[in-house]
Design a protein around this motif. Sequence first.
Motif, PDB file in Angstrom:
ATOM      1  N   PRO A 217      75.874  84.213  11.558  1.00 53.65           N
ATOM      2  CA  PRO A 217      75.782  83.742  13.409  1.00 53.65           C
ATOM      3  C   PRO A 217      75.564  82.203  12.392  1.00 53.65           C
ATOM      4  O   PRO A 217      74.540  81.522  14.184  1.00 53.65           O
ATOM      5  CB  PRO A 217      74.669  84.595  13.518  1.00 53.65           C
ATOM      6  N   GLU A 218      75.580  82.016  11.715  1.00 53.67           N
ATOM      7  CA  GLU A 218      75.018  80.414  11.365  1.00 53.67           C
ATOM      8  C   GLU A 218      76.152  79.285  11.983  1.00 53.67           C
ATOM      9  O   GLU A 218      74.958  78.047  12.316  1.00 53.67           O
ATOM     10  CB  GLU A 218      74.853  80.653  10.060  1.00 53.67           C
ATOM     11  N   HIS A 219      76.977  79.559  12.376  1.00 54.31           N
ATOM     12  CA  HIS A 219      77.814  78.590  13.458  1.00 54.31           C
ATOM     13  C   HIS A 219      77.493  78.426  14.780  1.00 54.31           C
ATOM     14  O   HIS A 219      77.408  77.611  15.227  1.00 54.31           O
ATOM     15  CB  HIS A 219      79.148  78.392  12.897  1.00 54.31           C
ATOM     16  N   PHE A 220      76.572  80.123  15.258  1.00 56.45           N
ATOM     17  CA  PHE A 220      76.175  80.297  16.447  1.00 56.45           C
ATOM     18  C   PHE A 220      75.284  79.728  16.848  1.00 56.45           C
ATOM     19  O   PHE A 220      75.050  79.415  18.407  1.00 56.45           O
ATOM     20  CB  PHE A 220      76.415  81.921  16.591  1.00 56.45           C
ATOM     21  N   VAL A 221      74.520  79.294  16.370  1.00 52.81           N
ATOM     22  CA  VAL A 221      72.749  79.730  16.742  1.00 52.81           C
ATOM     23  C   VAL A 221      72.463  78.277  16.796  1.00 52.81           C
ATOM     24  O   VAL A 221      71.552  78.097  17.698  1.00 52.81           O
ATOM     25  CB  VAL A 221      71.684  80.072  15.865  1.00 52.81           C
ATOM     26  N   PRO A 222      73.250  76.882  16.515  1.00 49.60           N
ATOM     27  CA  PRO A 222      72.983  75.529  16.861  1.00 49.60           C
ATOM     28  C   PRO A 222      73.096  75.564  18.547  1.00 49.60           C
ATOM     29  O   PRO A 222      72.487  74.882  19.123  1.00 49.60           O
ATOM     30  CB  PRO A 222      73.777  74.649  16.239  1.00 49.60           C
ATOM     31  N   LEU A 223      74.167  76.088  18.855  1.00 43.59           N
ATOM     32  CA  LEU A 223      73.953  76.732  20.390  1.00 43.59           C
ATOM     33  C   LEU A 223      73.233  77.043  21.053  1.00 43.59           C
ATOM     34  O   LEU A 223      72.380  76.108  22.071  1.00 43.59           O
ATOM     35  CB  LEU A 223      75.583  77.330  20.936  1.00 43.59           C
ATOM     36  N   LEU A 224      72.036  77.430  20.824  1.00 44.53           N
ATOM     37  CA  LEU A 224      70.689  78.250  21.050  1.00 44.53           C
ATOM     38  C   LEU A 224      69.570  77.027  21.011  1.00 44.53           C
ATOM     39  O   LEU A 224      69.085  77.326  22.109  1.00 44.53           O
ATOM     40  CB  LEU A 224      70.516  79.491  20.781  1.00 44.53           C
ATOM     41  N   ILE A 225      70.188  76.330  20.274  1.00 45.11           N
ATOM     42  CA  ILE A 225      68.598  75.203  19.476  1.00 45.11           C
ATOM     43  C   ILE A 225      68.827  74.540  20.539  1.00 45.11           C
ATOM     44  O   ILE A 225      68.346  73.921  21.357  1.00 45.11           O
ATOM     45  CB  ILE A 225      69.227  75.097  18.350  1.00 45.11           C
ATOM     46  N   THR A 226      69.672  73.453  21.308  1.00 49.81           N
ATOM     47  CA  THR A 226      70.642  72.481  21.932  1.00 49.81           C
ATOM     48  C   THR A 226      70.101  72.921  23.121  1.00 49.81           C
ATOM     49  O   THR A 226      69.705  72.743  24.071  1.00 49.81           O
ATOM     50  CB  THR A 226      72.344  71.997  21.578  1.00 49.81           C
ATOM     51  N   LEU A 227      70.553  74.650  23.681  1.00 49.00           N
ATOM     52  CA  LEU A 227      70.399  75.204  25.377  1.00 49.00           C
ATOM     53  C   LEU A 227      68.930  75.063  25.108  1.00 49.00           C
ATOM     54  O   LEU A 227      68.127  75.194  25.616  1.00 49.00           O
ATOM     55  CB  LEU A 227      70.785  76.585  24.880  1.00 49.00           C
ATOM     56  N   GLY A 228      68.155  76.018  24.608  1.00 51.65           N
ATOM     57  CA  GLY A 228      66.766  75.679  24.699  1.00 51.65           C
ATOM     58  C   GLY A 228      66.220  74.325  24.171  1.00 51.65           C
ATOM     59  O   GLY A 228      65.005  73.773  25.332  1.00 51.65           O
ATOM     60  N   SER A 229      66.531  73.002  24.013  1.00 56.65           N
ATOM     61  CA  SER A 229      65.981  71.690  23.708  1.00 56.65           C
ATOM     62  C   SER A 229      66.265  71.191  25.527  1.00 56.65           C
ATOM     63  O   SER A 229      65.841  70.053  25.484  1.00 56.65           O
ATOM     64  CB  SER A 229      67.051  70.595  22.900  1.00 56.65           C
ATOM     65  N   ALA A 230      67.849  72.054  26.508  1.00 60.97           N
ATOM     66  CA  ALA A 230      67.560  71.455  27.254  1.00 60.97           C
ATOM     67  C   ALA A 230      66.450  71.801  28.794  1.00 60.97           C
ATOM     68  O   ALA A 230      66.570  71.941  29.803  1.00 60.97           O
ATOM     69  CB  ALA A 230      68.785  71.512  28.016  1.00 60.97           C
ATOM     70  N   GLY A 231      65.631  72.817  28.245  1.00 63.84           N
ATOM     71  CA  GLY A 231      64.670  73.783  29.203  1.00 63.84           C
ATOM     72  C   GLY A 231      64.796  74.278  29.914  1.00 63.84           C
ATOM     73  O   GLY A 231      66.199  75.037  29.173  1.00 63.84           O
TER      74      GLY A 231
END
Length: 255
Positions: A217-231
């Motif tokens: 999952p190391e290449h996938f989790v940046p998507l979740l972090i970015t998604l979280g930053s959107a609120g």
Amino acid sequence: MIPSLFLAHGSPMLAIQENDYAKFLRELGSTYTPQAIVIFTAHWERETLTVTYTDDAYETIYDYYGFPEEMYQITYPAKGSKAIADKIIARLQAGGIPVQKDLKRGLDHGSWVLLQKMYPAANIPVIQVSVNPFLKGEEQLKIGRCLQGLGLEDILIIGSGVTVHNLRILNWDQTTPEPWAVQFDDWLLEKMQQGDLESLMQYDRLAPHASLAVPRPEHFVPLLITLGSAGDEVCPQTIHRSYELGSLSYLSLAF
């Protein structure tokens, strides 16, 4: 306001390629002029979230092997910013996220390959942040949510990863995408557009072909972090979508 971006960094060869994705990145860089860039890179894994902490120019890290010699001659001497790093660290700590500083690390190819296309002058301060691929999805979202609203301060958050990333099954001669890779990305987009974060957090069990698309999952989790930053309001915009070598996804999103 600058949106948060999830950008596929794909193959390191992107650094010397002139293709549609490189053109897209150049155009994207001309669209936004941030005062600083905070980039979560799949190529820097740490158990504790780690933030680069320097005002000096970064070393360019060549964290790959077997590529053309010119790939080892490229430099991206962007500087860091302790002031912006302090802001990031304070927000993370306020959200209960353990965090530490790194005073020496340079920019790995998950960061500089994208940035040298977007901002070739290397004149925007960069703060690079590690990922822990083994945290639960909810924890990845929480990391991003600590940084919510930074776009209002002209700070660009980038998650640098790849949604479909399985190097073992790439087809070097294939020019059309594998249907299963497209189906996996379609599922992700559908769940994000529906605001169905509960299903998204269980992508490894619910998404079609998840084990093929995300063997690690190391290449996938940046998507979740970015998604979280959107609120809390999830409104993904697909800003680029293409595939290389059969299944390497270049799906890129703005939030």
